[in-house]
Structure formats: structure tokens, C-alpha cells
Design a protein around this motif. Structure first.
Motif, PDB file in Angstrom:
ATOM      1  N   ASN A 168       0.821  -1.211   0.000  1.00 44.08           N
ATOM      2  CA  ASN A 168       0.000   0.000   0.000  1.00 44.08           C
ATOM      3  C   ASN A 168       0.855   1.260   0.000  1.00 44.08           C
ATOM      4  O   ASN A 168       0.550   2.261   0.655  1.00 44.08           O
ATOM      5  CB  ASN A 168      -0.949   0.019   1.210  1.00 44.08           C
ATOM      6  CG  ASN A 168      -2.113  -0.936   1.032  1.00 44.08           C
ATOM      7  OD1 ASN A 168      -2.571  -1.154  -0.080  1.00 44.08           O
ATOM      8  ND2 ASN A 168      -2.585  -1.506   2.125  1.00 44.08           N
TER       9      ASN A 168
ATOM     10  N   ALA B  78      -4.819   1.977  -5.776  1.00 43.09           N
ATOM     11  CA  ALA B  78      -4.181   0.868  -5.074  1.00 43.09           C
ATOM     12  C   ALA B  78      -4.233  -0.415  -5.888  1.00 43.09           C
ATOM     13  O   ALA B  78      -3.355  -1.268  -5.754  1.00 43.09           O
ATOM     14  CB  ALA B  78      -4.854   0.648  -3.720  1.00 43.09           C
TER      15      ALA B  78
ATOM     16  N   VAL C 236      -4.395   4.698  -2.298  1.00 50.49           N
ATOM     17  CA  VAL C 236      -3.417   4.833  -1.220  1.00 50.49           C
ATOM     18  C   VAL C 236      -2.774   6.204  -1.340  1.00 50.49           C
ATOM     19  O   VAL C 236      -2.481   6.680  -2.434  1.00 50.49           O
ATOM     20  CB  VAL C 236      -2.348   3.715  -1.260  1.00 50.49           C
ATOM     21  CG1 VAL C 236      -2.959   2.387  -0.863  1.00 50.49           C
ATOM     22  CG2 VAL C 236      -1.714   3.610  -2.642  1.00 50.49           C
TER      23      VAL C 236
END
Length: 528
Positions: free
Chosen positions: A63, A171, A213
Motif C-alpha cells: 500500500n 491501489a 493509497v
């Protein structure tokens, strides 16, 4: 890649860039990078790709929005129960969410007040975006509010570190193809998970935990609209940065990657690392954003269409994924061999680079007219530089010339510089704009809003949920098109900062009433 800079009295002092193609690092001042974007497959996953019918999910490792590495996950066929699945077939008449963004944060700052202000400002930015997009399913954002100073006191006065403002990126990606709308095709593109969740799909998917993210540097000189301290000439409006970054997280990014200093661009390669040996095993398809990029002046190029160049390059790349060590070339040898090769693929890769560097305003985002939408996106020039490919700025932004237009939020430079208040800038743009074809909704001008609408997001102007077939899954039932209407291409000769093309009225009083209500809600958000 992308770069955001200020002008004016703070000449080119604010900059954002990212070292991987999909993320966006914000800088006040920093050197550019040219790192390659890589998708890796670990040894446990590699064996699952012997069949190309598996659903593929590309997860950014750890992440980390600044990471170059992705993990290619094999999602089991629909009949399997080995993954926790979430059915994503939406209701027939969903209701847009007023605040669709769910922020899960960690705070490293010693002064936790700044983290609280940042999160409250992110919430405000999320509500603004919800005034421009019809988002029906929550979008989960991992937010790391970090502080170098809190970790190491010797870095508290390190201006170079303070100048790194933040980063944000999708992400996860899925491979999918549109089954309705203006561009039905058999070609699969990389769709960000945030967008997949908003579309109609006939699949039970195991989503990764986060859609976006993001990192933000709590040591940086931010003004927070949620706080009580007024903005001044030394501060950057955090809400401006948040809107820009969340938009990249929604998918305004290219899957075209630059590798080292080679004079070509490629689709993002996949690597399989087995027994400590990395081999090139395939590639990720172009993103849905890439689909409608054209070379503005195609003379001497093999084609004007970005997607066709990418497809030609892909004919040289290894087919499939999951190769074993020794059966596919290493990245170093692959790049060298490809550079020395002749043929259509190498020519197309060179055209990708030349198309992005032969002049300013060299590339054009030019989607076709959508006959189901009341607002057309128009054509927008993308940011390019004559004779230079800038990893932190080229392609993933609109041209800097739009900084005074309603489409300013996605230019690579914050035009007015530090001390500029986003809400004031929006009000100034709307004061001279015509409603609704050339004004700002929740931070988005109609050109940027049209980009997201064309990618597949529902908007007040096109509230229908588009259908998406995930590769390896069945296709949903396409929405019916209007009678006697077919997609209409637009000329590339009149790219502007405002919308262009015909407009169409949706059928049905309920839809019209819903549009009016959403427009009013958008205006209300702008006044907050």
C-alpha cells in the motif's frame, strides 16, 4: 507521472512528482526521477496463471504510493469460494453518496492536531468530489500522515524533506472492457478498483482493502480549510492538493511507462521473480484513461491513436504471465534487445515517446460524443514538452494553459502559486463561466468531469451506471442505447478548455428531476 508547481511570486517553487508511473508525489522542490514501473509476481502466485481465464488483480505492494512494485493476484473463477467475495451488481436505481470516501489513517506527527485538520480537510474534499460525480459505492482510501521530524529530530529542519508534500495513486487495477456507452469494444483495459466498484459487473470479486493509497507530509507548510488559521503567502492549500491527488487515485493516470533512459515508452511490464531471478513475463493493458489519447499532429506517425501504438508494442512483449526463470528474458536484456530490434513494435514504442515529446500540447484527450450524456467532455490538450519527457509531469495532466480555465485542478502547476485559496479560485472561475456547459462542479471543470465520465464514472449529466466485463468473468447486460443514435467522433482541431459537441436530453421526468436536484446539490457544495 505528474508534477505540480506554483508560478508567480513563488516561481516554480511547488512541485509534485512520483517515482512510479501510477503514483503522485507532491514536491515544493525536488529532482525528477525516471524509475521504471514494475509488476512483480511472487513464486506462490506464478503457478496460478497457467490459464489466462483467471481474473487478474494488480495490487500495489505494501500500500505504498511511491512503490514501483505490484503483486499480480489470481482471483479464482466465479464458482470458487476460496476468496471472500463481494457481489457488485448494483441496484437498479442506486442513490449517489453524499460522502463516498472512507479515510483510514495513521498519524506519525508529534502534533496530532495537524493530522486531525488534514483528515477533516480530506473529508471536505471528498464531499466536493461527490458533488461532481455520482458515486454509488464507498471508496476506501488509506492515508498515511507521516512526519520525518517525529521519527528523526535531525530532519526537522530539512527543507528538502519538507518540500515533499504527498502522494496518491490507485491501489488496485482490474482488466475490463466496456459493454455499453459510446465505446463498446472487445479490448480490455486496466480499470482502477475505485471505478470498477461504481460500474455494473456480473461478477463476485475479491477486492483489495483499499481503492486509493495516499501519503501526506505533516511537516509541509499546509493551510487547512478545516482549521482557524488564515492562509498566507507561505502556505499551500491542502484541499487543492487533496482534490488533485484524489483525482489521480480515481484513475486519471497512464499505464505507459518509461524505462531508464531508453528513447521509447512501453506498456507497464510484469516480472516474475522465481529463485531470485526476475524475468519479463508480460504487461498490463493500457489504462482506460489511455484509451482516448491521440497525437494532436499525427503527420509522420504510424497512427494518431495512443491505444493502437500500445497494442502494436504489445505484439513484441511476452504473451501471458507466470513464466519460469530462464524461459523469459531478464529486464535488462529485454530492454536492450528491444531497443536494438527493428519492426512495427519498436517503431510504435518510439512513436509513443516522440508523440509525447515533439512539442508542447502534443497529445490530446479526445473522447467521442456520448449520446446518453447531457454534457460532452470536449477535447483537452495534455501536458507535454518539446524535446523532453518529464516523468513527473508529462501525459497525466492537462496542459498548463488551462490554469485560468475551469479545468485548472489537473494542470501540472498551481497557477496562482502559494497563498491561493481553492474556494476563491473556484468562485472566480465560475463568476465568468456559463452554466452548465462551462463551469465547475465540486472542484471539477466540465472538461475534467467529462474525462472521468468518459472513463466510466456516472455524473449528474450521465447518471447511468455503465456496464463492465471483467476479464475472466461473464459480461453484464448492456444498457439500451437511444434509438437511431450511434457514437460520433469529434474533430481534433478545436481542443479547448470548455465542453464541445452536441448535448442531448435524457428521457424521463424522473431522470430530469434527479439531474436538477443533483445540480443544486453541487452548487450548494461550492458555496460551503
Amino acid at each position: 507521472m505528474g508534477m505540480l508547481e506554483t508560478t508567480g511570486t513563488q516561481t516554480r517553487s511547488l512541485r509534485w512528482s512520483w517515482p512510479s508511473l501510477f503514483s503522485a508525489l507532491l514536491f515544493l522542490s525536488a529532482p525528477q526521477s525516471s524509475l521504471a514501473n514494475i509488476v512483480r509476481i511472487d513464486s506462490d502466485e506464478a503457478a496460478r496463471f497457467s490459464s489466462l481465464s483467471a481474473i487478474r488483480r494488480y495490487d500495489r505492494m505494501n500500500n505504498d504510493p511511491t512503490s514501483n512494485n505490484f503483486l499480480l493476484q489470481s482471483i479464482e473463477p466465479l464458482s470458487s469460494s476460496s476468496y471472500s467475495a463481494k457481489l457488485t451488481t448494483q441496484a437498479a436505481n442506486p442513490v449517489p453518496l453524499a460522502q463516498p470516501f472512507v479515510f483510514k489513517s495513521t498519524c506519525q506527527a508529534t502534533n496530532t492536531t495537524v493530522c486531525s485538520l488534514a483528515l477533516r480537510t480530506l473529508e471536505t474534499a471528498g464531499r466536493k468530489l461527490a458533488g461532481a460525480l455520482n458515486i454509488y459505492t464507498n471508496i476506501s482510501v488509506s492515508v498515511n500522515l507521516y512526519s520525518n521530524c517525529a521519527v528523526d529530530a535531525t530532519k526537522c529542519n530539512d527543507v528538502s524533506l519538507q518540500n515533499i508534500l504527498g502522494a496518491a495513486t490507485p491501489a488496485t487495477f482490474f482488466e475490463g472492457r466496456p459493454v455499453d456507452g459510446p465505446q463498446v469494444t472487445d479490448t480490455y483495459y486496466a480499470y482502477p478498483q475505485a471505478l470498477v466498484k461504481q460500474m455494473r459487473i456480473s461478477a463476485s470479486l475479491a477486492y483489495s482493502e483499499f481503492d486509493i493509497v495516499a501519503n501526506f507530509n505533516m511537516d509541509s507548510p499546509f493551510y487547512y480549510s478545516a482549521g482557524s488559521t488564515p492562509i498566507n503567502s507561505s502556505l499551500v492549500d491542502f484541499e487543492w492538493v487533496a482534490l488533485h491527488e484524489l483525482t489521480h487515485g480515481l484513475g486519471l493516470d497512464s499505464m505507459i511507462a518509461r524505462y531508464d533512459s531508453y528513447p521509447f515508452l512501453l506498456p507497464t511490464l510484469t516480472l516474475s521473480t522465481i529463485n531470485n531471478v526476475s524475468s519479463v513475463t508480460g504487461y498490463i493493458p493500457l489504462s482506460i484513461f489511455d484509451r482516448d489519447i491521440e497525437i494532436a499532429n499525427p503527420t509522420s506517425f504510424t497512427t494518431r491513436y495512443w491505444r493502437e501504438l500500445g497494442a502494436t508494442v504489445a505484439t513484441y512483449l511476452p504473451a501471458g504471465v507466470g513464466g519460469t526463470a530462464g524461459t523469459s528474458p531478464s529486464l535488462t536484456s529485454f530492454l536492450a534487445t528491444f531497443n536494438a530490434s527493428a519492426g512495427a513494435a519498436r517503431t510504435a514504442a518510439g512513436d509513443l515517446m516522440r508523440g509525447a515529446t515533439f512539442s508542447s500540447r502534443a497529445l490530446l484527450y479526445n473522447p467521442p460524443i456520448d449520446n446518453d450524456a447531457n454534457l460532452q467532455p470536449g477535447s483537452l490538450f495534455l501536458q507535454t514538452y518539446a524535446g523532453e519527457y518529464r516523468d513527473g509531469s508529462s501525459i497525466a495532466h492537462v496542459d498548463q494553459s488551462y490554469q485560468d480555465s475551469v479545468n485548472f485542478i489537473m494542470t501540472p502547476t498551481i497557477g496562482p502559486g502559494r497563498g491561493a485559496l481553492l474556494s476563491n479560485y473556484i468562485a472566480q472561475r465560475n463568476a465568468s463561466a456559463s452554466y452548465p456547459s462551462n463551469c465547475i462542479f465540486g472542484g471539477y471543470g466540465t472538461g475534467i468531469l467529462g474525462m472521468l465520465q468518459n472513463m466510466g464514472y456516472a455524473t449528474p449529466f450521465q447518471p447511468l451506471q455503465r456496464g463492465l466485463q471483467i476479464k475472466g468473468a461473464t459480461a453484464p447486460t448492456p444498457l439500451p442505447r437511444k434509438a437511431s443514435q450511434t457514437p460520433t467522433p469529434k474533430s481534433t482541431s478545436a481542443a479547448t478548455g470548455s465542453s464541445s459537441g452536441s448535448t442531448h436530453t435524457l428521457v424521463g421526468d424522473q431522470i430530469i428531476h434527479a439531474l436538477i436536484a443533483t445540480f443544486l446539490a453541487s452548487i450548494a457544495l461550492l458555496l460551503v
